[in-house]
Design an enzyme around this catalytic site. Sequence first.
Site, PDB file in Angstrom:
ATOM      1  CB  VAL A  62       5.040  -9.608   6.996  1.00  0.00           C
ATOM      2  CG1 VAL A  62       4.993  -9.174   5.552  1.00  0.00           C
ATOM      3  CG2 VAL A  62       4.185  -8.700   7.860  1.00  0.00           C
ATOM      4  CB  CYS A  63       0.214 -12.560   7.507  1.00  0.00           C
ATOM      5  SG  CYS A  63       0.161 -13.084   9.236  1.00  0.00           S
ATOM      6  NE  ARG A  64      -6.337  -7.491  10.288  1.00  0.00           N
ATOM      7  CZ  ARG A  64      -6.860  -7.757  11.469  1.00  0.00           C
ATOM      8  NH1 ARG A  64      -6.718  -8.954  12.000  1.00  0.00           N
ATOM      9  NH2 ARG A  64      -7.516  -6.836  12.134  1.00  0.00           N
ATOM     10  CG  MET A  90       1.402  -5.992   7.378  1.00  0.00           C
ATOM     11  SD  MET A  90       2.986  -5.131   7.166  1.00  0.00           S
ATOM     12  CE  MET A  90       2.413  -3.555   6.518  1.00  0.00           C
TER      13      MET A  90
END
Length: 100
Positions: A62-64, A90
């Site tokens: 996961v990242c932004r 996110m």
Amino acid sequence: MKVMTTEEIVNLLDANEDLHVIDVREDDEVAEGMIPGAVHIPLGQVEARAGELDPTKPYILVCRAGRRSEAACNILEEKGFDVTNLEGGMMAYDGELEFK
């Protein structure tokens, strides 16, 4: 590359599934909250720290917004890891947060 929606990960977390989540955002982003139980490995360190990961376990990255985690998935897939990219990152995640 496998993908997962944020709705799917929230459902798995709610069901107390044993998930292995890697958050590849930078320190300042992680300070805003992480998926509970996630391990923080910034994208720039993923290749160098791949030896810390268990090749027998599946990982959700996961990242932004999903682009950096996609890049991290590509790096780890080339090394033989079973990885899934969290679509929307996110920004799309509306589940519980953990602060470290």
